[in-house]
Design a protein around this motif. Structure first.
Motif, PDB file in Angstrom:
ATOM      1  N   THR A 177      -7.236  23.942  -2.989  1.00  0.00           N
ATOM      2  CA  THR A 177      -8.315  23.503  -2.099  1.00  0.00           C
ATOM      3  C   THR A 177      -8.039  22.114  -1.530  1.00  0.00           C
ATOM      4  O   THR A 177      -8.249  21.865  -0.340  1.00  0.00           O
ATOM      5  N   ALA A 178      -7.566  21.204  -2.388  1.00  0.00           N
ATOM      6  CA  ALA A 178      -7.242  19.851  -1.925  1.00  0.00           C
ATOM      7  C   ALA A 178      -6.098  19.879  -0.920  1.00  0.00           C
ATOM      8  O   ALA A 178      -6.096  19.118   0.062  1.00  0.00           O
ATOM      9  N   ALA A 179      -5.130  20.751  -1.146  1.00  0.00           N
ATOM     10  CA  ALA A 179      -3.995  20.856  -0.217  1.00  0.00           C
ATOM     11  C   ALA A 179      -4.447  21.367   1.143  1.00  0.00           C
ATOM     12  O   ALA A 179      -4.048  20.833   2.192  1.00  0.00           O
ATOM     13  N   GLU A 180      -5.288  22.396   1.139  1.00  0.00           N
ATOM     14  CA  GLU A 180      -5.795  22.942   2.404  1.00  0.00           C
ATOM     15  C   GLU A 180      -6.602  21.886   3.149  1.00  0.00           C
ATOM     16  O   GLU A 180      -6.495  21.756   4.378  1.00  0.00           O
ATOM     17  N   TYR A 181      -7.407  21.148   2.408  1.00  0.00           N
ATOM     18  CA  TYR A 181      -8.189  20.070   3.035  1.00  0.00           C
ATOM     19  C   TYR A 181      -7.270  19.012   3.627  1.00  0.00           C
ATOM     20  O   TYR A 181      -7.468  18.549   4.770  1.00  0.00           O
ATOM     21  N   SER A 182      -6.239  18.630   2.900  1.00  0.00           N
ATOM     22  CA  SER A 182      -5.367  17.529   3.315  1.00  0.00           C
ATOM     23  C   SER A 182      -4.526  17.863   4.540  1.00  0.00           C
ATOM     24  O   SER A 182      -4.323  17.013   5.411  1.00  0.00           O
ATOM     25  N   ILE A 183      -4.036  19.105   4.616  1.00  0.00           N
ATOM     26  CA  ILE A 183      -3.182  19.446   5.758  1.00  0.00           C
ATOM     27  C   ILE A 183      -3.992  19.618   7.040  1.00  0.00           C
ATOM     28  O   ILE A 183      -3.429  19.623   8.143  1.00  0.00           O
ATOM     29  N   ASN A 184      -5.302  19.717   6.880  1.00  0.00           N
ATOM     30  CA  ASN A 184      -6.172  19.854   8.046  1.00  0.00           C
ATOM     31  C   ASN A 184      -6.997  18.599   8.306  1.00  0.00           C
ATOM     32  O   ASN A 184      -7.965  18.627   9.066  1.00  0.00           O
ATOM     33  N   THR A 185      -6.607  17.483   7.662  1.00  0.00           N
ATOM     34  CA  THR A 185      -7.357  16.232   7.766  1.00  0.00           C
ATOM     35  C   THR A 185      -6.407  15.073   8.048  1.00  0.00           C
ATOM     36  O   THR A 185      -5.314  15.004   7.484  1.00  0.00           O
TER      37      THR A 185
ATOM     38  N   MET B  54       0.843  -1.196   0.000  1.00  0.00           N
ATOM     39  CA  MET B  54       0.000   0.000   0.000  1.00  0.00           C
ATOM     40  C   MET B  54       0.881   1.250   0.000  1.00  0.00           C
ATOM     41  O   MET B  54       1.875   1.335   0.704  1.00  0.00           O
ATOM     42  N   ILE B  55       0.503   2.220  -0.846  1.00  0.00           N
ATOM     43  CA  ILE B  55       1.209   3.487  -0.934  1.00  0.00           C
ATOM     44  C   ILE B  55       0.323   4.571  -0.338  1.00  0.00           C
ATOM     45  O   ILE B  55      -0.897   4.564  -0.527  1.00  0.00           O
ATOM     46  N   ILE B  56       0.923   5.516   0.364  1.00  0.00           N
ATOM     47  CA  ILE B  56       0.139   6.580   1.007  1.00  0.00           C
ATOM     48  C   ILE B  56       0.675   7.952   0.595  1.00  0.00           C
ATOM     49  O   ILE B  56       1.879   8.209   0.637  1.00  0.00           O
ATOM     50  N   TYR B  57      -0.242   8.832   0.199  1.00  0.00           N
ATOM     51  CA  TYR B  57       0.068  10.229  -0.098  1.00  0.00           C
ATOM     52  C   TYR B  57      -0.986  11.115   0.558  1.00  0.00           C
ATOM     53  O   TYR B  57      -2.062  10.645   0.954  1.00  0.00           O
ATOM     54  N   ASP B  58      -0.690  12.404   0.622  1.00  0.00           N
ATOM     55  CA  ASP B  58      -1.731  13.354   1.041  1.00  0.00           C
ATOM     56  C   ASP B  58      -2.764  13.509  -0.066  1.00  0.00           C
ATOM     57  O   ASP B  58      -3.971  13.495   0.191  1.00  0.00           O
ATOM     58  N   ILE B  59      -2.267  13.661  -1.296  1.00  0.00           N
ATOM     59  CA  ILE B  59      -3.145  13.913  -2.449  1.00  0.00           C
ATOM     60  C   ILE B  59      -2.734  13.022  -3.619  1.00  0.00           C
ATOM     61  O   ILE B  59      -1.551  12.927  -3.941  1.00  0.00           O
ATOM     62  N   VAL B  60      -3.720  12.384  -4.228  1.00  0.00           N
ATOM     63  CA  VAL B  60      -3.502  11.637  -5.469  1.00  0.00           C
ATOM     64  C   VAL B  60      -4.254  12.357  -6.577  1.00  0.00           C
ATOM     65  O   VAL B  60      -5.454  12.635  -6.448  1.00  0.00           O
ATOM     66  N   ILE B  61      -3.545  12.664  -7.653  1.00  0.00           N
ATOM     67  CA  ILE B  61      -4.145  13.327  -8.809  1.00  0.00           C
ATOM     68  C   ILE B  61      -4.175  12.334  -9.957  1.00  0.00           C
ATOM     69  O   ILE B  61      -3.143  11.754 -10.315  1.00  0.00           O
TER      70      ILE B  61
END
Length: 561
Positions: free
Chosen positions: A394-402, A1-8
């Motif tokens: 928006t995705a970055a702001e969501y991710s750093i606060n989640t 399993m690979i983990i990232y903050d954001i996958v595009i």
């Protein structure tokens, strides 16, 4: 399993712009079916609309866009788009992109269809190619991890939250679970639904179909743009900027026939109008030598010394010579309309948010809606930049606060089981034959001109093909680079999206923008000034609802040019 903050998902212009922006704050990965610089964004020729001339204004750009949309665009979104376009333009310019310039060093701009001012910035006829490579340079400078030749087959959505994806790694022949706090869909359009299309073979609507399967709304999918000028026989794009530089459209009588349709705009009317005009000429037997094409002639500009065609349009010069043996310095280009763009897509707000927490979308696979019923040439490239940046931020702001949310189900094993069932199917049906039937039917019966009976016939065939696909035998049982399996997966996507397009077109009993019905030839604001929202239910049926259009500055009126 690979983990990232954001996958595009997708490495075209919207995906890369989102990645560059989001990587400033988060750990980001891009998954792409092809090497990023092979993305279809690179095929765009024309340029970007932006109001930067002192005599132009964002208000004028906004009005042109809304009028071009046949008043279906959400005006609050269009206003924001036009205001932010100059900043997006200068971001590219400062990144080293080589746009064409005037002798005084300022950016050169030309007219595009439906525009009231020459606001199209361009880099020869290679604008998309140049932007794609410029963004890729910036991507290489970032900390973004790019996974090439990965095809996403499932979004992981649990309890109303997007938690990652399952993807097929073609090179290593394995399915992988990739966890993330958020996912951005940037997969482009679905052009392969149609037989005649400017779109690349990879444009199979993956992001839209993946969202549809999870019960996420697709908006305004009945609005399909047909580009007026594609090379006869191959449907390679011949840019609108050829007409912006004075190209003439001619029928078999050597008549500039646009004078009979839109004399005030001639060849620079909006795309939906020009495409219908060309198709009408062909249908009336005025195509060249009785065939289904007309001429686009720019040779007079070269011969008069206005410009050197080989410098102004080097790609188009090469395409016409290579594929049709036509020297456009001396002779006209044989052209015909073909599917080009999707105004519809995954419903998002102006920040790229979808109905699902943690899932965002940008570019052609999304619908905000700034294009409404018809997109203006020059607005799509700018769309990818403005909303790619917005979705990334928006995705970055969501991710750093989640925090990364726990996953309760074993989605990887569930998806592997589904793929095994596909590989174990047996029957005599053919991927290529089903795909051919679908694409020919969509071009013929859900194309430029539409009517109830042919569209219902198309819908019945689509449903039949959705059953027949289950009788396909995948002969290649290998895991590494199983392109036959990939073809099957993409065919599933195409069939699902074709159904949504056709249902929306049957239901909309009016003509608006790119959606023209011979049996309902008038626009009907009283009943149809609204967005179509299509969802797939658990039983596989399609639920259709409607949503309001945001009108702020410009009340709808008759669309005249």
């Amino acid at each position: 399993m690979i983990i990232y903050d954001i996958v595009i998902i997708g490495a075209g212009l919207a995906g890369m712009r989102a990645a560059i922006e989001s990587s400033k704050k988060a750990n980001v990965a891009v998954l792409s079916k092809v090497y990023p610089t092979r993305s279809h964004s690179g095929a765009a020729q024309g340029g970007l609309n932006v109001a930067i001339d002192p005599e132009d204004s964002w208000e004028s750009h906004m009005f042109d866009t809304i009028k071009g949309s046949d008043y279906l665009a959400d005006q609050n979104a269009v206003e924001m788009f036009c205001k932010e376009a100059p900043s997006a333009m200068y971001d590219l310019d400062h990144s080293g992109l080589l746009f064409d310039r005037k002798e005084d060093g300022t950016l050169d701009q030309k007219f595009s269809g439906g525009a009231s001012f020459p606001r199209n910035c361009f880099g020869g006829d290679l604008s998309g190619h140049k932007i794609l490579h410029t963004l890729y340079e910036q991507l290489l400078k970032s900390n973004v991890k790019v996974h090439n030749e990965y095809t996403v087959t499932k979004l992981i959505i649990e309890e109303g939250v997007c938690k990652g994806v399952v993807a097929y790694d073609l090179r290593h022949g394995r399915f992988e679970l990739i966890r993330s706090k958020s996912v951005i869909l940037a997969t482009g359009g679905y052009g392969q639904v149609f037989y005649r299309t400017t779109n690349d073979a990879i444009n199979t609507g993956d992001g839209m179909a993946l969202a549809l399967r999870e019960g996420i709304s697709l908006q305004d999918m009945e609005f399909v743009q047909f580009h007026p000028t594609t090379l006869y026989g191959t449907n390679l794009l011949i840019s609108e900027t050829v007409r912006g530089d004075g190209g003439y459209l001619l029928n078999k009588n050597n008549e500039r026939f646009m004078s009979r349709y839109v004399p005030s705009k001639m060849e620079l009317a909006p795309r939906d109008i020009v495409s219908r005009s060309i198709q009408t000429e062909i249908n009336d037997g005025l195509g060249i030598d009785g065939k289904d094409y007309v001429y686009l002639d720019i040779s007079h500009a070269h011969q008069s010394g206005k410009f050197d065609i080989t410098q102004r349009f080097p790609q188009i010069f090469e395409i016409a010579k290579k594929y049709m043996d036509v020297d456009i310095r001396e002779n006209p280009i044989p052209i015909q309309p073909a599917q080009h763009y999707s105004m519809g897509g995954v419903k998002t707000d102006m920040m790229g948010k979808t109905e699902i927490e943690g899932l965002f979308a940008a570019g052609e696979c999304s619908c905000i809606s700034i294009h409404g019923a018809n997109r203006l040439g020059g607005n799509s490239l700018m769309d990818t930049l403005v909303f790619g940046k917005r979705a990334g931020n928006t995705a970055a702001e969501y991710s750093i606060n989640t925090k990364l949310k726990a996953m309760k189900s074993n989605f990887l094993e569930i998806e592997k089981k589904r793929i095994r069932s596909i590989l174990s199917q047996e029957g005599n049906e053919s991927i290529s034959e089903i795909r051919k039937q679908l694409r020919e039917t969509m071009s013929k019966k859900v194309g430029i001109y539409r009517e109830s009976s042919p569209m219902k016939e198309a819908l019945n065939l689509i449903k039949k093909l959705q059953t027949q696909i289950q009788m396909i035998t995948i002969k290649d049982k290998s895991s590494v680079f199983n392109t036959e399996l990939l073809d099957y997966i993409e065919l599933e996507y195409l069939l699902e999206l074709a159904e949504i397009i056709t249902i929306g077109a049957i239901n909309r009993t009016e003509s608006r923008g790119s959606h023209f019905r011979n049996d309902y030839p008038q626009r009907d604001d009283e009943n149809w000034l609204k967005h179509t929202l299509a969802k797939k239910c658990d039983d596989g049926s399609i639920d259709i609802k409607y949503d309001k259009v945001y009108i702020t500055k410009y009340p709808p009126k008759e669309r005249k040019y």
